[in-house]
Design an enzyme around this catalytic site. Structure first.
Site: not given
Length: 596
Positions: A111, A184
């Protein structure tokens, strides 16, 4: 999501899967594929005999060792990112098991911040589509497109949607921003155990103003300027209506929307559906978790605080909204609490005369012009150059230049003598030695949070802050930093990383089947994170380590469930919140797969 008409029973470690898929159809489904871990009975029933080598290895460890060696062999973080997601597309359990084993090392690669580089290169590196793409050019097909994901009403717990207007620190990246929603959701699953097969990443393609993308023949999104107003609102309306109709129990997460839209969207819908905006609410809540502990260590009260924020965007204003509410809980009126907050943005200190050109969420914090009439103003030739990068602020910049300059951060700190200084400016080095020394001279334990990320955008480093304050500053950062030793005390630098809060908040909302996500649920999450930090030792971190995210997320989820029950927004029948959270957590272990 499982393909092949799969049926899932049980939750957590009791999960079992049955499927109509056979042969290569099973092996090509990353939610079903176990590689050599399929046992003989499964191979026979699923038509896998002859499609796999004869060895049966049910222990996940050898696969993890193999995957990690290949991951480490990649030459750059972007290559590691690509490898990890290709692993996900082959075997999702192995992907998440690998992340959980190496959480601190891999989350920044899977991420933020590496996802930013992946988004910038999306057209060149993407291998297969993930999630659902909803286009402003086809609003009448939004429900059908979402239905094409193939999930029933009870199959989905969470959707993360972005329009990618303000991605991290890199701006507008159009349809490339789908990777933000995908990443996410990976954090939700790795950090809190939300079942990755029960989520949907959504790209709300409203166009892009990124000229590079519009002229890139490989760009995958709608090749048109970003829309606004009624056309944009129609896309959002269609998405919310379709999501609520198709997946009535699912939580909706909004991510990386533009500053003119993010609060407006949340305010419009949050009363009618469980939803959350991480940029605004999550950043505010994780910062509050650090501030709860910092205020305690400073031996002051919330009524005593004077807060200066550098950066008046969604993050900065989301923080001060929650700080204002905390001061009210400690006895101040709303007006008195607001009067203890100063926001400095591109045109300097925000004042009343600027109100009609500010965003709605900035206006409550403007300072009266007569209050600052005799404050020093700084010439802003450089600021006018900067205005070219932020056209929305150009008018205020020009006005500030013609009016003799701006009231800058140094002047505000000198006049206000803040107890708390927070940076969300994405401009490195803004907390200068003079500013920090001025603050430290007036406050015994200055609370200073340079929250801009990634690391190179931080307003100051922890080492600088502790050196300039003679070790007295209470510091948390938005990016990871090494511990700092000053005069024999090792200061452990806590990271105000939203990953410590939003996964547990989401899990709690899902377990409770909350009809909405209230401010009190978010506050309960912030207190739960704060309580996980151990403040006993000198130099203790203000926030818990991200190496313990699964534990922190479980504690947060339990606190959120309890608050949802207390407020009457929990629709699930729950006797024991701790047990309800425990049995709902997904773990990356191979489960039995049977044929139907």
């Amino acid at each position: 999501m499982y393909s092949g008409l799969a049926k899932v029973t049980g939750r957590g470690t009791n999960r079992k899967v049955s499927t109509t898929a056979r042969g290569y159809e099973v092996l090509r489904d990353p939610a079903l594929n176990k590689g050599l871990a399929f046992v003989a009975e499964e191979r026979a029933a699923l038509g896998l005999e002859g499609l796999l080598p004869d060895a049966v290895v049910t222990d996940l460890e050898p696969q993890l060792d193999w995957a990690y060696r290949n991951y480490c062999a990649q030459p750059t973080d972007l290559d590691k990112h690509i490898y990890a997601w290709r692993l996900h597309d082959n075997n999702s359990v192995l992907f998440f098991a690998l992340i959980q084993r190496h959480l601190l090392e891999m989350l920044p690669v899977v991420y933020d911040p590496t996802v930013g580089e992946a988004i910038e290169n999306y057209s060149e590196i993407w291998t297969r589509p993930r999630g659902v793409f909803l286009s402003v050019d086809a609003i009448d097909t939004v429900e059908q497109r979402l239905a094409n994901f193939g999930a029933s009403a009870d199959d989905i717990d969470l959707l993360v949607a972005t329009d990618a207007e303000e991605i991290l620190g890199i701006g507008d990246w159009g349809a490339n921003g789908v990777d933000i929603s995908i990443g996410k959701l990976a954090v939700y699953s790795a950090a809190a155990g939300i079942d990755p097969h029960r989520v949907i990443p959504v790209m709300l393609d409203a166009g892009t103003n990124n000229e590079k993308l519009l002229h890139d023949p490989l760009y995958t999104g709608a090749r048109r300027a970003r829309v606004s107003n009624k056309e944009y609102d129609a896309l959002i309306d269609a998405y919310v209506a379709a999501a609520r109709k198709l997946f009535p129990n699912a939580m909706l997460h909004w991510e990386d929307f533009g500053s003119t839209n993010c609060r407006r969207i949340l305010d419009r819908y949050r009363g009618s559906a469980p939803m959350f905006n991480d940029d605004m609410q999550g950043t505010g809540a994780i910062t509050m978790a650090g501030l709860f502990n910092a205020v305690e260590l400073s031996r002051t009260t919330w009524r005593d605080q004077r807060i200066v924020v550098l950066g008046g965007g969604t993050a900065g204003c989301g923080i001060v909204d929650q700080a204002r509410d905390e001061m009210v809980r400690h006895g101040l009126s709303a007006d008195d609490a607001t009067a203890r907050i100063w926001i400095v943005d591109l045109p300097g200190l925000l004042t009343t005369s600027m109100s009609d050109r500010l965003l709605d969420y900035q206006r409550p914090y403007v300072r009266p012009d007569d209050e600052v009439a005799d404050w020093t103003r700084t010439p802003c030739d450089e600021n006018r150059k900067a205005a070219l990068r932020w056209p929305a602020m150009a008018g205020l910049r020009a006005e500030a230049a013609n009016g003799g300059g701006i009231i800058d951060l140094a002047t505000v700190v000198e006049r206000v003598k803040p107890t708390i200084l927070i940076g969300t400016s994405t401009t490195p080095g803004m907390f200068t030695e003079d500013i920090v020394r001025t603050m430290a001279a007036a406050v015994e334990r200055p609370i200073i949070f340079p929250l801009s990320n990634p690391t190179h955008l931080a307003e100051a480093t922890p080492k600088q802050l502790l050196t300039w304050s003679d070790g007295n500053a209470l510091v948390a950062t938005g990016s990871p930093f090494e511990d700092v030793t000053h005069k024999g005390v090792t200061h452990r630098i806590g990271q105000a990383n939203n990953a410590a809060l939003y996964p547990g908040l989401g899990l709690g909302a899902i377990v409770a089947r909350a009809s909405k996500i209230t401010d009190e649920m978010i506050l309960a999450a912030a207190h739960a994170v704060a309580d996980e930090a151990n403040l006993a030792e000198p130099g203790a971190s203000l926030l818990p380590s991200n190496g313990a995210l699964r534990t922190t997320s479980s504690v947060v989820a339990t606190a959120v469930v309890r608050m949802a029950i207390e407020q009457g927004v929990a629709t699930a029948d729950i006797d024991d919140p701790i047990e309800a959270v425990r049995i709902s957590e997904w773990w990356p272990v191979y489960c039995p797969v049977s044929a139907i």
